[in-house]
Design a protein around this motif. Structure first.
Motif, PDB file in Angstrom:
ATOM      1  N   VAL A   1      53.170   7.559 -50.761  1.00 52.95           N
ATOM      2  CA  VAL A   1      52.244   6.421 -50.725  1.00 52.95           C
ATOM      3  C   VAL A   1      51.268   6.608 -51.878  1.00 52.95           C
ATOM      4  CG1 VAL A   1      50.619   5.118 -49.304  1.00 52.95           C
ATOM      5  CG2 VAL A   1      52.448   6.445 -48.194  1.00 52.95           C
ATOM      6  N   VAL A   2      51.271   5.653 -52.805  1.00 52.45           N
ATOM      7  CA  VAL A   2      50.441   5.756 -53.998  1.00 52.45           C
ATOM      8  C   VAL A   2      49.587   4.493 -54.117  1.00 52.45           C
ATOM      9  CG1 VAL A   2      50.452   6.003 -56.517  1.00 52.45           C
ATOM     10  CG2 VAL A   2      52.178   7.185 -55.142  1.00 52.45           C
ATOM     11  N   ARG A   3      48.295   4.711 -54.408  1.00 56.23           N
ATOM     12  CA  ARG A   3      47.367   3.585 -54.607  1.00 56.23           C
ATOM     13  C   ARG A   3      46.369   3.979 -55.681  1.00 56.23           C
ATOM     14  NH1 ARG A   3      42.412   3.244 -52.667  1.00 56.23           N
ATOM     15  NH2 ARG A   3      42.741   4.546 -50.857  1.00 56.23           N
ATOM     16  N   ASP A   4      46.211   3.109 -56.675  1.00 55.17           N
ATOM     17  CA  ASP A   4      45.186   3.303 -57.712  1.00 55.17           C
ATOM     18  C   ASP A   4      45.223   4.701 -58.335  1.00 55.17           C
ATOM     19  OD1 ASP A   4      44.295   0.709 -57.118  1.00 55.17           O
ATOM     20  OD2 ASP A   4      42.890   1.458 -55.615  1.00 55.17           O
ATOM     21  N   GLY A   5      46.419   5.179 -58.661  1.00 51.83           N
ATOM     22  CA  GLY A   5      46.540   6.477 -59.316  1.00 51.83           C
ATOM     23  C   GLY A   5      46.324   7.676 -58.417  1.00 51.83           C
TER      24      GLY A   5
ATOM     25  N   LEU B   1      48.735   9.802 -51.284  1.00 52.42           N
ATOM     26  CA  LEU B   1      48.299  10.170 -49.937  1.00 52.42           C
ATOM     27  C   LEU B   1      48.970  11.476 -49.524  1.00 52.42           C
ATOM     28  CD1 LEU B   1      46.647   9.192 -47.461  1.00 52.42           C
ATOM     29  CD2 LEU B   1      48.745   8.053 -46.678  1.00 52.42           C
ATOM     30  N   LEU B   2      48.160  12.498 -49.248  1.00 53.34           N
ATOM     31  CA  LEU B   2      48.685  13.812 -48.904  1.00 53.34           C
ATOM     32  C   LEU B   2      47.988  14.379 -47.682  1.00 53.34           C
ATOM     33  CD1 LEU B   2      48.777  15.510 -52.435  1.00 53.34           C
ATOM     34  CD2 LEU B   2      50.714  14.567 -51.157  1.00 53.34           C
ATOM     35  N   LEU B   3      48.712  15.243 -46.992  1.00 52.26           N
ATOM     36  CA  LEU B   3      48.145  16.031 -45.911  1.00 52.26           C
ATOM     37  C   LEU B   3      47.851  17.418 -46.472  1.00 52.26           C
ATOM     38  CD1 LEU B   3      50.684  15.134 -43.083  1.00 52.26           C
ATOM     39  CD2 LEU B   3      48.564  13.960 -43.697  1.00 52.26           C
TER      40      LEU B   3
ATOM     41  N   GLY C   1      46.816   7.398 -40.268  1.00 55.28           N
ATOM     42  CA  GLY C   1      46.168   6.152 -39.889  1.00 55.28           C
ATOM     43  C   GLY C   1      46.518   5.002 -40.815  1.00 55.28           C
ATOM     44  N   VAL C   2      47.288   5.262 -41.874  1.00 59.05           N
ATOM     45  CA  VAL C   2      47.686   4.226 -42.828  1.00 59.05           C
ATOM     46  C   VAL C   2      49.001   3.603 -42.356  1.00 59.05           C
ATOM     47  CG1 VAL C   2      48.310   3.737 -45.232  1.00 59.05           C
ATOM     48  CG2 VAL C   2      46.528   5.428 -44.716  1.00 59.05           C
TER      49      VAL C   2
ATOM     50  N   VAL D   1      43.450  14.781 -44.486  1.00 61.99           N
ATOM     51  CA  VAL D   1      44.240  13.737 -45.125  1.00 61.99           C
ATOM     52  C   VAL D   1      43.422  13.302 -46.326  1.00 61.99           C
ATOM     53  CG1 VAL D   1      45.309  11.466 -44.885  1.00 61.99           C
ATOM     54  CG2 VAL D   1      45.044  12.915 -42.873  1.00 61.99           C
ATOM     55  N   ALA D   2      44.055  13.164 -47.477  1.00 62.63           N
ATOM     56  CA  ALA D   2      43.286  12.822 -48.665  1.00 62.63           C
ATOM     57  C   ALA D   2      44.105  12.002 -49.647  1.00 62.63           C
ATOM     58  CB  ALA D   2      42.796  14.096 -49.345  1.00 62.63           C
ATOM     59  N   TRP D   3      43.390  11.163 -50.395  1.00 60.19           N
ATOM     60  CA  TRP D   3      43.959  10.491 -51.563  1.00 60.19           C
ATOM     61  C   TRP D   3      43.693  11.418 -52.747  1.00 60.19           C
ATOM     62  CZ3 TRP D   3      47.097   6.535 -51.224  1.00 60.19           C
ATOM     63  CH2 TRP D   3      47.002   5.650 -50.146  1.00 60.19           C
ATOM     64  N   VAL D   4      44.742  12.025 -53.288  1.00 60.79           N
ATOM     65  CA  VAL D   4      44.603  12.997 -54.379  1.00 60.79           C
ATOM     66  C   VAL D   4      45.028  12.330 -55.686  1.00 60.79           C
ATOM     67  CG1 VAL D   4      45.392  15.235 -55.254  1.00 60.79           C
ATOM     68  CG2 VAL D   4      45.052  14.907 -52.783  1.00 60.79           C
TER      69      VAL D   4
END
Length: 158
Positions: A11-15, A18-20, A56-57, A115-118
């Protein structure tokens, strides 16, 4: 030995991806959200359910990008040497349908602590499970951003 199918979502958004993150098998290990396929469940439904439960996504599974497997007997130093489970894992490109105000799912993975957007440009040097992703995840993301891509079988890797 049992064969365990699983699916995970890229799952990729704005560069950002989504990672655990967890503390197993070593501190600060990252992995894609996903998990085991249930009987009667399609792989696409599996990845959609698992991403929602762990992050949660809400996503929709799109192209399958990758098929890999791990046969524990071939990787005695790998993270699953005594699992008795021959793992077959499929990675799907996923589109976001909805995301919560605060990341976090109702059923996080056991070793999951975050959970983070990296940022994609910060992936190099991170510890991943499977280890195979450590040097290849940016290229897989670039591959997935091309619509209609064909999946790749990479064989038995740890």
């Amino acid at each position: 030995m049992k064969i365990r199918n699983s699916a995970n979502g890229l799952v990729v958004r704005d560069g950002r991806v989504l990672l655990l993150r967890g503390e197993w098998p070593q501190p600060d290990t990252y992995w894609l959200p996903g998990g085991g396929q249930e009987p009667g469940e399609s792989l696409a439904a599996c990845v959609e359910r698992e991403v929602l439960e762990e992050t949660g996504v809400r996503v929709r599974a799109r192209e399958m990008l990758l098929v890999r497997e791990t046969i524990p007997d071939n990787h005695p130093d790998g993270p699953f040497p005594r699992s008795g489970s021959h793992r077959v894992e499929m990675t799907f490109w996923c589109d976001i349908i909805a995301e919560p105000d605060v990341l976090g799912g109702a059923k996080p993975d056991g070793p999951q602590v975050d959970v983070a957007w990296v940022p994609v440009d910060k992936l190099t040097g991170l510890r991943f499970l499977p280890v195979w992703f450590e040097s290849r995840l940016p290229a897989l993301i670039a591959h997935g951003q091309k619509r209609g891509v064909v999946g790749v079988y990479v064989g038995d890797v740890a």
